[in-house]
Design an enzyme around this catalytic site. Structure first.
Site, PDB file in Angstrom:
ATOM      1  N   LYS A  62      -6.847   3.160  -3.503  1.00 49.86           N
ATOM      2  CA  LYS A  62      -7.311   3.143  -2.119  1.00 49.86           C
ATOM      3  C   LYS A  62      -7.572   4.571  -1.686  1.00 49.86           C
ATOM      4  CE  LYS A  62      -5.330   1.934   2.438  1.00 49.86           C
ATOM      5  NZ  LYS A  62      -4.237   1.212   3.129  1.00 49.86           N
ATOM      6  N   LYS A 121     -10.245   0.142  -2.744  1.00 42.69           N
ATOM      7  CA  LYS A 121     -10.200  -0.108  -1.299  1.00 42.69           C
ATOM      8  C   LYS A 121     -10.491   1.164  -0.534  1.00 42.69           C
ATOM      9  CE  LYS A 121      -6.999  -1.402   2.433  1.00 42.69           C
ATOM     10  NZ  LYS A 121      -5.648  -1.876   2.782  1.00 42.69           N
ATOM     11  N   ASP A 181       0.857  -1.181   0.000  1.00 46.91           N
ATOM     12  CA  ASP A 181       0.000   0.000   0.000  1.00 46.91           C
ATOM     13  C   ASP A 181       0.896   1.234   0.000  1.00 46.91           C
ATOM     14  OD1 ASP A 181      -1.798  -2.063   0.512  1.00 46.91           O
ATOM     15  OD2 ASP A 181      -3.063  -0.839   1.827  1.00 46.91           O
TER      16      ASP A 181
END
Lengths: 309, 278
Positions: free
Chosen positions: A209, A245, A146
Site C-alpha cells: 500500500k 493499494k 494495514d
C-alpha cells in the site's frame, strides 16, 4: 531470492540494491501518458462499479465515534440507498479501537473489515506494542491488517529489521490479510519504492500500500506504477500474486479510472479485481456515486444528494 | 546607379481578440475547442462540460461570497459600476448606446445600495402568540443558472440582483462580445473568481443541462425567447425542485424600475424562534 533466518543483512542489501534502478523521467511520462485515456459510456459505467467494489472506505480520525463508524459501515454495505444495483465497497478501514463496532455493523454483509495497526501512522512504537496492536485488531474481528513499516529503519539501511518486523506482524495477524504501507511520500526516491515493495513482498505481504494518507505526499500514479511493476515481476519470479493499494489523495472518478487504465496496461486483468487492487479513500466514494447517478439518470448529480461522511 | 526604391513600410497586422468564456475567474476556451463567429469576431462556443465546470466553480465560490458582509458585497458591486465607467468607450464601440451604459452603471449602483437593505425589507420581526422573538431573514438560494437577455442593461439587470444577495451564478449570455467585455470588468473589480461565470454560445444547447443539474438551486429564464423551450426547462428544473423565474416575471423593460422581484426570486426565508427571557 528467498530470505531465511540465515540470510545476512549484506545479502538482503545487495539483492535490493541490485534491483534495476527506476527511470524517473520515464515512469512519470508513462504514467502521464496512461492518464490521458478516455473511458466513456458502458466502459465508464463498469469502471465506476469496479472502482466502487475496490474502495476501502476509510475513516482514520481522532474524532471517530462508534456512531460515525456505524454510519460509515452502513454506507459501505449499501453506498447508494436509492439504487439497489450499486455494489458494496470492498472493506471498511478503521482504527483498532473502532474495530469491534465495525465488526458488529458489518457482520454477514460480505464487506471486509480492515484495521490499521502497528502504531499507525508513524510506526514509531516498540515492536511489542505494535504486535499487541495487531493482535487486538484481529481479535476484534479485523480480517485485513494495514501495517506501517519503520521508515526510519528502512531509510537508515536496516533492511533486515524492517523485514523481520513485517514477518513478526504477519505472524501476529494470523489468517488476516496483511497490507504493508510503504509510506512512499517519505521514501524520497522511486528506487526506494521499488526496494521497499520487494522487501515487503519477500517478507510475506499480501498487499503493498502506498501511503497512510497522513503525510504531505500520498498516492501518485508514477509511484503506483512502480509498485505494479514490482508485483508483476515478483509473481514472475516467485509465483505468488500480491495486491496493490494506493491510498490518500484519490478523490475523483477521473483519478480512479486512471488507476484502472494503468492496471490494465501494466499488470493486466489479473489485478482488475477487489481481491488484488484497492483504493484507500473516503471522499472518492461520493464522487463515484455522483458519476454513477449521472450515467443512470442522464443529468448531473449534486453533492447534496449524498451522505456526508 | 539608380537609387533602389526604399522597402515598403511593413504594414502592422492588428491583433484580433478571441472572446473566451469566463469560469472561476479565468478566461478559458471551450473544453470542446469549438468557436463561432459573431460580427467578425471569434467567440468560444460553450459545451455542456463547460457548463458543468462553471457550476463547480460557482458552487466552490458560493459559501464565501454568501458569508461576506452585505456591506462588502455592496462595495464590490459599486466597484463594478466604477469599472464599467472606465470601459465606456469599449462598450460603445461594441454598439451599446451611451445612454444604456449610463443606465447600466446606475443599475449597478442601485443594486449595490440594496445589498445591506434587502434583509430589512424582505425579512423582519414577526409578532407571535408566545414568549418568543420570531425573526425572518432572507438567505441566498445558492447557485443560480441564468439565461440572460440580450443587451448590456438586460445582462446586468439579471446578474446583479442574483449576486448582490449572496448567490453565485452561471450565465448563458446572449450578446457574446458585450458579455465577455463585462466579464473583463468583473475580473478586475474584486468580484471573487467563480461568483459570476459567463458562457457564450447557444443556450438551447447548454441550458437543459443546467436546468436538470442537481447542484444548481435556481433558474432564471428571462432570456429564453421560445415559450416551448422555457416550459421544457421549467419541467427539467422541477426534478430537483429549483426556484424558477419565468420569462417576463422579472420584467421585460429593463429601463423601468425593476422593483424587488429580481432579488427576492432567489432568496430563501429562514425563520428563527428565540425564547424571550423575563
Amino acid at each position: 531470492m528467498t530470505v531465511t533466518a540465515a540470510t545476512g543483512l549484506s545479502d538482503l542489501r545487495s539483492f535490493l540494491h541490485g534491483l534495476p534502478g527506476v527511470d524517473k523521467v520515464g515512469v512519470e511520462a508513462r504514467a502521464a501518458a496512461l492518464a490521458t485515456r478516455s473511458v466513456k459510456t458502458t466502459s465508464k459505467a463498469s469502471a465506476i462499479d469496479l472502482a466502487i467494489r475496490m474502495v476501502d472506505l476509510t475513516t482514520l480520525e481522532g474524532a471517530d465515534t462508534p456512531g460515525k463508524v456505524r454510519a460509515l459501515c452502513a454506507k459501505g454495505i449499501r453506498p447508494d440507498p436509492a439504487d439497489p444495483s450499486c455494489p458494496p465497497v470492498a472493506a471498511i478501514c478503521v482504527y483498532p479501537a473502532m474495530a469491534p463496532v465495525a465488526a458488529a455493523a458489518l457482520a454477514g454483509s460480505g464487506v471486509h473489515l480492515a484495521s490499521v495497526a502497528t502504531a499507525f501512522p508513524s510506526g514509531q512504537a516498540p515492536l511489542e506494542v505494535r504486535l499487541a496492536d495487531t493482535r487486538e485488531a484481529v481479535a476484534a474481528g479485523a480480517d485485513e491488517i494495514d501495517m506501517v513499516i519503520s521508515r526510519g529503519a528502512f531509510l537508515a539501511g536496516d533492511y533486515r529489521r524492517v523485514f523481520e518486523e513485517i514477518v513478526a506482524v504477519k505472524e501476529a495477524a494470523g489468517a488476516a490479510h496483511l497490507k504493508v504501507i510503504l509510506e512512499t511520500g517519505e521514501l524520497a526516491t522511486y528506487d526506494n519504492v521499488r526496494r521497499a515493495s520487494w522487501l515487503a513482498m519477500l517478507a510475506g505481504a499480501d498487499f503493498i500500500k502506498t501511503s497512510t494518507g497522513k503525510v504531505a505526499v500520498n498516492a501518485t500514479l508514477p509511484v503506483t506504477l512502480v509498485m505494479l511493476e514490482a508485483v508483476r515481476d515478483f509473481r514472475d519470479r516467485h509465483g505468488r500474486q500480491v495486491g496493490v493499494k494506493p491510498a490518500g489523495g484519490i478523490k475523483t472518478t477521473k483519478d480512479a479510472i486512471k488507476y484502472l487504465v494503468m492496471i490494465n496496461e501494466t499488470v493486466g486483468d489479473d489485478w482488475l479485481h477487489p481481491d488484488w487492487f484497492r483504493f484507500g479513500a473516503s471522499s472518492l466514494l461520493n464522487d463515484l456515486l455522483m458519476q454513477r447517478t449521472k450515467l443512470t439518470t442522464g443529468h448531473y448529480a449534486g453533492p447534496d444528494y449524498f451522505t456526508l461522511d | 546607379m539608380p537609387k533602389t526604391a526604399k522597402a515598403a513600410e511593413p504594414t502592422r497586422l492588428s491583433v484580433r481578440k478571441t472572446y473566451k468564456l469566463y469560469i472561476g475567474g479565468a478566461f478559458p476556451r471551450s473544453e470542446s475547442g469549438r468557436t463561432y463567429v459573431v460580427n467578425g469576431d471569434n467567440v468560444a462556443l460553450a459545451s455542456r462540460k463547460d457548463a458543468r465546470d462553471a457550476v463547480l466553480a460557482a458552487r466552490a465560490a458560493q459559501p464565501k461570497w454568501a458569508g461576506a458582509t452585505a456591506y462588502n458585497r455592496g462595495q464590490v458591486l459599486y466597484r463594478v459600476a466604477e469599472m464599467v465607467e472606465g470601459r465606456r468607450a469599449e462598450f460603445t464601440t461594441l454598439g451599446v448606446p451611451a445612454a444604456e451604459v449610463d443606465a447600466t452603471i446606475d443599475r449597478l449602483v442601485w443594486y449595490a445600495g440594496w445589498s445591506d437593505k434587502i434583509a430589512q425589507v424582505a425579512g423582519g420581526a414577526n409578532p407571535v402568540a408566545g414568549p418568543f422573538f420570531n425573526i425572518s431573514a432572507p438567505e441566498p438560494t445558492g447557485v443560480v443558472a441564468i439565461v440572460a437577455p440580450p443587451s448590456l442593461l438586460g445582462l446586468v439587470s439579471v446578474v446583479a440582483p442574483a449576486v448582490v444577495t449572496g448567490n453565485t451564478v452561471v450565465v448563458l449570455a446572449a450578446d457574446p462580445q458585450v458579455a465577455v467585455t463585462l466579464a473583463e470588468v468583473l475580473a478586475t473589480s474584486d468580484v471573487p473568481g467563480g461568483v459570476v461565470n459567463i458562457l457564450t454560445g447557444r443556450y438551447a444547447e447548454t441550458a437543459p443541462w443546467l436546468a436538470s443539474h442537481a447542484d444548481v438551486n435556481g433558474l432564471d429564464l428571462t432570456g429564453v425567447e421560445h415559450a416551448e423551450l422555457a416550459a421544457e426547462l421549467e419541467r427539467a428544473a422541477a426534478g430537483t425542485l429549483k426556484r424558477v423565474l419565468r420569462p417576463g416575471l422579472g420584467g421585460t423593460d429593463f429601463t423601468a424600475d425593476p422593483g424587488l422581484r429580481p432579488m427576492t426570486a432567489f432568496l430563501e426565508t429562514k425563520t428563527v424562534w428565540h425564547p424571550k427571557g423575563h
